[in-house]
Design an enzyme around this catalytic site. Sequence first.
Site, PDB file in Angstrom:
ATOM      1  N   GLU A   1       0.834  -1.216   0.000  1.00 28.58           N
ATOM      2  CA  GLU A   1       0.000   0.000   0.000  1.00 28.58           C
ATOM      3  C   GLU A   1       0.862   1.257   0.000  1.00 28.58           C
ATOM      4  O   GLU A   1       0.530   2.239  -0.683  1.00 28.58           O
ATOM      5  CB  GLU A   1      -0.974   0.001   1.183  1.00 28.58           C
ATOM      6  CG  GLU A   1      -2.008  -1.132   1.171  1.00 28.58           C
ATOM      7  CD  GLU A   1      -2.765  -1.314  -0.142  1.00 28.58           C
ATOM      8  OE1 GLU A   1      -2.886  -0.351  -0.914  1.00 28.58           O
ATOM      9  OE2 GLU A   1      -3.231  -2.447  -0.385  1.00 28.58           O
TER      10      GLU A   1
ATOM     11  N   CYS B   1       2.362  -5.057 -10.262  1.00 27.61           N
ATOM     12  CA  CYS B   1       3.498  -5.622 -10.982  1.00 27.61           C
ATOM     13  C   CYS B   1       3.172  -7.053 -11.390  1.00 27.61           C
ATOM     14  O   CYS B   1       2.579  -7.799 -10.621  1.00 27.61           O
ATOM     15  CB  CYS B   1       4.715  -5.598 -10.055  1.00 27.61           C
ATOM     16  SG  CYS B   1       6.184  -6.347 -10.781  1.00 27.61           S
TER      17      CYS B   1
HETATM   18 ZN   LIG Z   1      -2.545  -3.010  -4.919  1.00 33.15          ZN
HETATM   19 ZN   LIG Z   2       7.641  -5.300  -9.313  1.00 30.78          ZN
END
Ligand SMILES: [Zn+2]
Ligand SMILES: [Zn+2]
Length: 180
Positions: free
Chosen positions: A131, A141
């Site tokens: 967060e 990601c």
């Molecule tokens: Zn997230």
């Molecule tokens: Zn990453």
Amino acid sequence: MKTPIRLTWTVEVDDALLHPLRESLGAIFGCSVQPGGGFTVLPEEFHAGRRQYSASAILRRLRPLRKHGEYLLAVTGDDLFAPGLNFVFGEADARAGCAIISLARLQAPRLGFPLTSERLLRRTLIEAVHEVGHLQGLGHCPRTSCVMHFSNSLADTDRKTPDFCPSCREALPPSGAELI
Ligand SMILES: [Zn+2]
Ligand SMILES: [Zn+2]
């Protein structure tokens, strides 16, 4: 100067968790992490049908508590939801510099993964770093081990590390995101 983080928590969150969480967050982001005292969730933030609290409603209310130039990270034991999802481990409002994480699902039993205090701390740290990563402007990601990977389940969280992959680390602003 790295943007400092202020922590606030609900009464059921244990000191034995908060203390190492503060130290590890400070070490990972190279910033100061200050205790900001307690907060309580409110009945109007509770969804009776879902028996969960609205992460966005809590964040909206906590927003004015954030001091200029710092991030506010709230930790609660209450289960949180966001529209369209069964639950969320946490939510960040990057524009407002405020985020919240919930311990409710991090404490849930998982076959083969007994809940020790070390495991709970690791999961909490992973979700907290995730967060704060959003507060610093990072998105999700694709690498499953990167802390910025989206967690849809406890298994996802347990697969992650509290670390940023090289490309996410590179994307972190050197001194924290610009805050209003
Ligand atoms: Zn997230
Ligand atoms: Zn990453």
